[in-house]
Write an enzyme that holds these catalytic residues in place. Structure first.
Site, mmCIF file in Angstrom:
data_model
loop_
_atom_site.group_PDB
_atom_site.id
_atom_site.type_symbol
_atom_site.label_atom_id
_atom_site.label_comp_id
_atom_site.label_asym_id
_atom_site.label_seq_id
_atom_site.Cartn_x
_atom_site.Cartn_y
_atom_site.Cartn_z
ATOM 1 N N HIS A 402 48.847 43.721 30.297
ATOM 2 C CA HIS A 402 47.971 44.850 29.980
ATOM 3 C C HIS A 402 46.588 44.484 30.518
ATOM 4 O O HIS A 402 45.859 43.694 29.915
ATOM 5 C CB HIS A 402 47.912 45.083 28.465
ATOM 6 C CG HIS A 402 49.208 45.526 27.873
ATOM 7 N ND1 HIS A 402 49.769 46.745 28.154
ATOM 8 C CD2 HIS A 402 50.062 44.909 27.011
ATOM 9 C CE1 HIS A 402 50.896 46.875 27.495
ATOM 10 N NE2 HIS A 402 51.106 45.768 26.791
ATOM 11 N N ASP A 433 50.319 47.681 32.614
ATOM 12 C CA ASP A 433 49.546 48.882 32.892
ATOM 13 C C ASP A 433 48.134 48.455 33.282
ATOM 14 O O ASP A 433 47.715 47.337 32.990
ATOM 15 C CB ASP A 433 49.527 49.889 31.721
ATOM 16 C CG ASP A 433 49.290 49.247 30.360
ATOM 17 O OD1 ASP A 433 48.601 48.207 30.287
ATOM 18 O OD2 ASP A 433 49.786 49.774 29.350
#
Length: 678
Positions: A402, A433
């Site tokens: 992340h 992400d």
């Protein structure tokens, strides 16, 4: 009485600021068509307009406050935080349609955090979906809660409702709407991610919303595998002791099997989304580090794993057995969770032992976030080393990834990967992400073009790095399918993020091209990456730890390095080639080659040839198939880019190794014809 949001921790910058008065999650891009409204409650007619309480609270029309007009709905007499106003939308919402739900909320007095949720029932079993997470609300002003919701399965009961997180104070709601934007068809004429990235499977985390209509089509086109984001966690599978339910996970598993998608199981043990009963002793009190409590907790853990892992058998080939066990702020690096406080490291030993017994076929992973932070990385390495030496069957390390557009550097990430190579275990990117935000104080209505550009180059460089280690990395999973459904919309603050490869209408972003074909990224990036960006790891308890990234990094610049400069050719030909070194680091570099068809006939297939006079070697290539013998290099088109019309072009990229110098090739031939060099 609610479904918790995903609470894994992203690497974001600076500390969490005080909540703003109005927090709105933008639901659609600026160029979307006008939404179609299917529900409106403005409370201007003096009635409650079909709203009802979830329990015994009182709902009444009120003129004491109004967001618009003169009236609102007052909710009072609440005896629990989850009680609040709800509206039946069973005959309003259609399965597979993404609705934007908006409601304005204001406390009658005091303050709290408000949430927007949906309750659905199938076969009499209730489930709860959170549309908007905790958002600060006071009596001083109206606050807007806006989020997206997609019904993914047939239900017999469906109601949208507003709740709070802690108090039972009265509050007003007003100007409630639900709308949708007609779906666009997915792009079928672009390369599939899974066909371009062939070094390892590429997957996506999914909910029920990702297996219906256009979402399911997008998922099947681009990805090899799926991870049920929340459906296999403890609160979803064993909400009360020894009562197992697979209502959330079974539809996802059935879809994966029907569409030949591999499944990563996430997760058997975590300190979040674990029901309170798990840590409650036989005496009804919270467990402590006694022999009796330890024995009971480990027995519950073993029972849970034996049931959940056995239920799916060989349908799940990889399990995140334990999740987020490292806390680098502790002197020994061990997270002081209830699991650790009661059992020490025995919960990890037990979890892996039992998982191996129940799922001997599966890869068993230990998964964590911020593993590119040196301290956390090293603690995890030491823990895995110790446990493997004891015989604990750990097969792989999961790096969540992340990250954001400024952090981490390529150098930090490569150090993360190389650290674990001596352990001779798999490494997987499990929850990737790339947030467009670099601080918790930012909030964009529409993602800025420069952030989307930076994001594209982050994806480009990270995937290029991952493809450099195909023998070490055995899968890469993105934490979501498209920007319309991402946990980052509500964590660490409520705002619309855009962290994935496809936008809110399921169309390919520049980030997608960063993975599939970097030459199609529309604009040149900024000259260099920050050399000393400060990253902040935000924990669930809101503690903040800061680390400064090193200055050594692979820059996303597309400028040609000094050793790779070349003068334009003055020759004429039916082809033209542009060769660029887009990044360089000790012993390695990244290159990009653009082939232009300057002739009058279309190409229906191509081979490009050149020589590396400095002894460079291609190690990875995308957008074509390479072959190299000594200095001679040949690249043949991929299945999707062999046709190049007259006046058109195509591009491929590659990673290479070099020593000493990195001279640019001085001649190229395309299908045996010499090309001009631009």
């Amino acid at each position: 009485m609610r479904a918790l949001p995903r609470l894994a921790i992203a690497a974001l910058l600076v500390a969490i600021p005080a909540a703003a008065v109005t927090v709105t999650v933008a639901a659609h891009a600026a160029d979307d068509p006008t939404p179609i409204t299917v529900l409106t409650s403005d409370f201007e007619d003096g009635t409650v307009q079909g709203w009802a309480g979830r329990s015994a609270e009182t709902l009444a029309h009120s003129t004491a406050q109004a967001h618009g007009g003169t009236g609102s709905l007052l909710v009072s007499g609440r005896t629990a935080a989850w009680q609040g106003p709800s509206l039946d939308v069973l005959n309003t919402f259609e399965k597979g349609t993404a609705y934007t739900i908006s409601v304005w909320v204001r406390m009658a007095s005091g303050s709290d955090n408000a949430r927007l949720s949906v309750e659905r029932r199938t076969g009499g079993v209730a489930a709860y979906d959170q549309v908007v997470g905790n958002t600060a609300v006071t009596s001083g002003s109206w606050v807007n809660l806006t989020g997206r919701y997609t019904l993914a399965s047939d239900v017999e009961f469906l109601r949208v409702y507003v709740e709070t997180s802690s108090t039972t104070g009265s509050f007003h709601i007003d100007d409630v709407t639900a709308s949708y934007v007609p779906a666009l068809p997915i792009q079928t004429g672009i390369p599939s991610v899974k066909d371009v990235v062939t070094e390892f499977p590429v997957g996506a985390a999914i909910t029920g919303a990702e297996i219906v209509t256009e979402h399911g089509q997008l998922l099947n086109k681009h990805f090899d595998s799926v991870t049920p984001g929340n459906a296999l966690k403890w609160d979803a599978t064993e909400p009360s002791e020894n009562t197992f339910t697979y209502a959330q996970a079974d539809p996802l598993m059935a879809y994966a099997k029907a569409n030949n998608l591999a499944v990563r199981g996430h997760t058997l043990v975590w300190h979040n989304q674990t029901p309170a009963w798990v840590f409650t002793g036989a005496d009804g009190q919270p467990m402590t580090a006694t022999a009796e409590d330890k024995e009971l907790l480990l027995a519950r853990l073993e029972n849970h794993i034996r049931n959940v892992a056995a239920h799916y058998g060989t349908d799940i080939g990889v399990w995140d057995v334990v999740n987020e066990v490292i806390d680098e702020s502790q002197s020994d690096g061990n997270r002081r969770s209830n699991w650790y406080n009661v059992t020490g490291l025995d919960y990890i030993r037990t979890a892996f032992r039992v998982a191996r017994e129940v799922a001997p076929h599966a890869k068993l992973c230990i998964n964590d976030y911020n593993t590119n932070v040196a301290a956390k990385r090293d603690f995890l390495f030491n823990l895995v080393s110790t446990l493997k030496a004891e015989g604990v069957p750990i097969d792989c390390v999961g790096h969540q990834m992340h990250i954001n557009v400024n952090w981490p550097t390529i150098a930090e990430t490569e150090s993360m990967l190389t650290k674990f190579i001596p352990l001779n275990i798999d490494q997987q990117i499990t929850e990737m992400d790339v947030s467009i935000y670099t601080s918790n104080s930012e909030n964009f209505t529409t993602p800025p073009a420069d952030r989307l550009l930076k994001q594209a180059y982050v994806y480009r460089d990270m995937f290029a790095l991952f493809r450099k280690y195909p023998g070490e990395i055995t899968s890469v999973t993105l934490w979501g399918l498209a920007d319309d459904n991402t946990w980052l919309d509500t964590f660490p603050v409520t705002r619309k993020d855009a962290p994935l490869l496809f936008d809110t209408r399921l169309q390919a972003k520049q980030a997608y091209w960063g993975v599939v074909d970097p030459s199609k990224i529309e604009t040149s990036p900024s000259p260099s990456s920050p050399s000393a960006s400060v990253s902040t790891s935000v924990s669930p308890s809101a503690s903040v730890s800061t680390s400064v990234s090193p200055s050594t990094s692979v820059s996303p610049s597309t400028s040609v390095s000094p050793s790779a400069s070349v003068s334009p050719s003055t020759g004429t030909s039916s082809c033209a080639v542009t060769y660029r070194v887009t990044g360089s680091w000790p012993g390695g570099f990244q290159g990009e080659v653009k082939i232009g068809n300057t002739g009058t006939n279309a190409l229906t297939g191509w081979n490009l040839n050149w020589s590396f006079t400095g002894g460079q070697k291609i190690t990875q290539l995308w957008g074509g198939t390479p072959a190299q013998t000594g200095t001679a290099v040949t690249v043949t088109n991929a299945s999707w880019n062999g046709n190049v019309p007259a006046g058109g072009s195509t591009t491929f990229g590659f990673l290479g190794s070099w020593t000493g110098t990195n001279p640019v090739p001085t001649a190229f031939t395309l299908n045996g014809t010499a090309c001009a060099i631009l």
